[in-house]
Design an enzyme around this catalytic site. Sequence first.
Site, mmCIF file in Angstrom:
data_model
loop_
_atom_site.group_PDB
_atom_site.id
_atom_site.type_symbol
_atom_site.label_atom_id
_atom_site.label_comp_id
_atom_site.label_asym_id
_atom_site.label_seq_id
_atom_site.Cartn_x
_atom_site.Cartn_y
_atom_site.Cartn_z
ATOM 1 N N HIS A 352 -67.077 31.652 -6.479
ATOM 2 C CA HIS A 352 -68.357 31.041 -6.850
ATOM 3 C C HIS A 352 -69.521 31.900 -6.343
ATOM 4 O O HIS A 352 -70.452 32.209 -7.098
ATOM 5 C CB HIS A 352 -68.435 29.635 -6.257
ATOM 6 N N GLU A 353 -69.466 32.295 -5.072
ATOM 7 C CA GLU A 353 -70.552 33.097 -4.506
ATOM 8 C C GLU A 353 -70.611 34.481 -5.148
ATOM 9 O O GLU A 353 -71.696 35.019 -5.376
ATOM 10 C CB GLU A 353 -70.386 33.213 -2.988
ATOM 11 N N HIS A 356 -72.594 34.296 -8.283
ATOM 12 C CA HIS A 356 -74.044 34.372 -8.076
ATOM 13 C C HIS A 356 -74.490 35.819 -7.908
ATOM 14 O O HIS A 356 -75.534 36.226 -8.425
ATOM 15 C CB HIS A 356 -74.450 33.573 -6.841
ATOM 16 N N ASP A 362 -75.412 28.177 -11.236
ATOM 17 C CA ASP A 362 -74.555 26.991 -11.212
ATOM 18 C C ASP A 362 -74.580 26.328 -12.580
ATOM 19 O O ASP A 362 -75.573 26.415 -13.312
ATOM 20 C CB ASP A 362 -75.060 25.983 -10.174
#
Length: 470
Positions: A352-353, A356, A362
Amino acid sequence: MLRGISQLPAVATMSWVLLPVLWLIVQTQAIAIKQTPELTLHEIVCPKKLHILHKREIKNNQTEKHGKEERYEPEVQYQMILNGEEIILSLQKTKHLLGPDYTETLYSPRGEEITTKPENMEHCYYKGNILNEKNSVASISTCDGLRGYFTHHHQRYQIKPLKSTDEKEHAVFTSNQEEQDPANHTCGVKSTDGKQGPIRISRSLKSPEKEDFLRAQKYIDLYLVLDNAFYKNYNENLTLIRSFVFDVMNLLNVIYNTIDVQVALVGMEIWSDGDKIKVVPSASTTFDNFLRWHSSNLGKKIHDHAQLLSGISFNNRRVGLAASNSLCSPSSVAVIEAKKKNNVALVGVMSHELGHVLGMPDVPFNTKCPSGSCVMNQYLSSKFPKDFSTSCRAHFERYLLSQKPKCLLQAPIPTNIMTTPVCGNHLLEVGEDCDCGSPKECTNLCCEALTCKLKPGTDCGGDAPNHTTE
């Protein structure tokens, strides 16, 4: 008759002697099949390895690599009976799991840095799926039996060997974890300097050059730093840590291969003698501290992105923080909460990070992905997040076309065979801060085209907004 009668006590005695032995065997089996609150024993299976005829085998009847016999084959298949159904795990050896110059750094009790390049690091990690089951995934280690994760008919399983071999009994577990309450796992965005505006793209999106850039295989060199709490959580056992981290890296590649990105671990640093920064429950403070440390230690290892895995819990249910749109820059870092020894949960946060960092935002909790759980979901889920949503793929494409992070196109190669850097060839090479082409081509205000160094006085790093995952 007398002989027969006289034998009865002997048989009875033998039975009583055997009972403790049998009980010991049962107890040993029970100890090997250790259940946890998250995992329940499903059944015992006996995998059977199927023979696959490889092209290299046809050619010379052996698998070789640089003249040496390769211990782990490039492709393997295992047949087993699960739920009364025959399934075949079809696995391919993960490419670029480790960089060719992979190093491990620890510290002596006196604080001396000890960096080694482990020998014989041929790995045994595979990814794949259940044969003829389109949406299934598998991430398996074959080092000492089959150990890892796979899905079958939308059910998640973990497999572990009862003996150190791949064709004896294995325990298969199912996950008991329920979906997390969205209210307890939110995700926010924090901008540190606010200098980076929205991504803009030129109108000629589909030029041949840009199409080539989008189609090219992409690589990320990842550097992992493990804090002292993480080290102690694994009883200061490097073998256990290495096994866990490699499992996580294999899962990370299962996810990022879906968008044609290979993630290679080029280095692992363990703060074995104590933390090099102040690691505190505030994820934001820890992030700032790690960013400063990272900026002053860039020469340690050539890499594209670095993550700090912390063995402490962050405040306010936050589990991660990363600099957005930052790949290939000095600010390309993230901090991750890694207190629980759960590789699936950890890779969910790490992926997830990293999303980014690659320009992905998101997505709403109700966004649908083929596997049922999206990598960039604003709320964390216990499901393995295999997929990126359509909108995230679009943002990734826009990030690639607007930023053109050249380090993404560099496959991991040993430094001892790297060619001499050529300034002006649009490729970010060893010793270069940037490469924007010739002075006539260069449009990067931060880059000096003649030297491929950042211009003095420019503030081109460290200004990316941060994404925090809670």
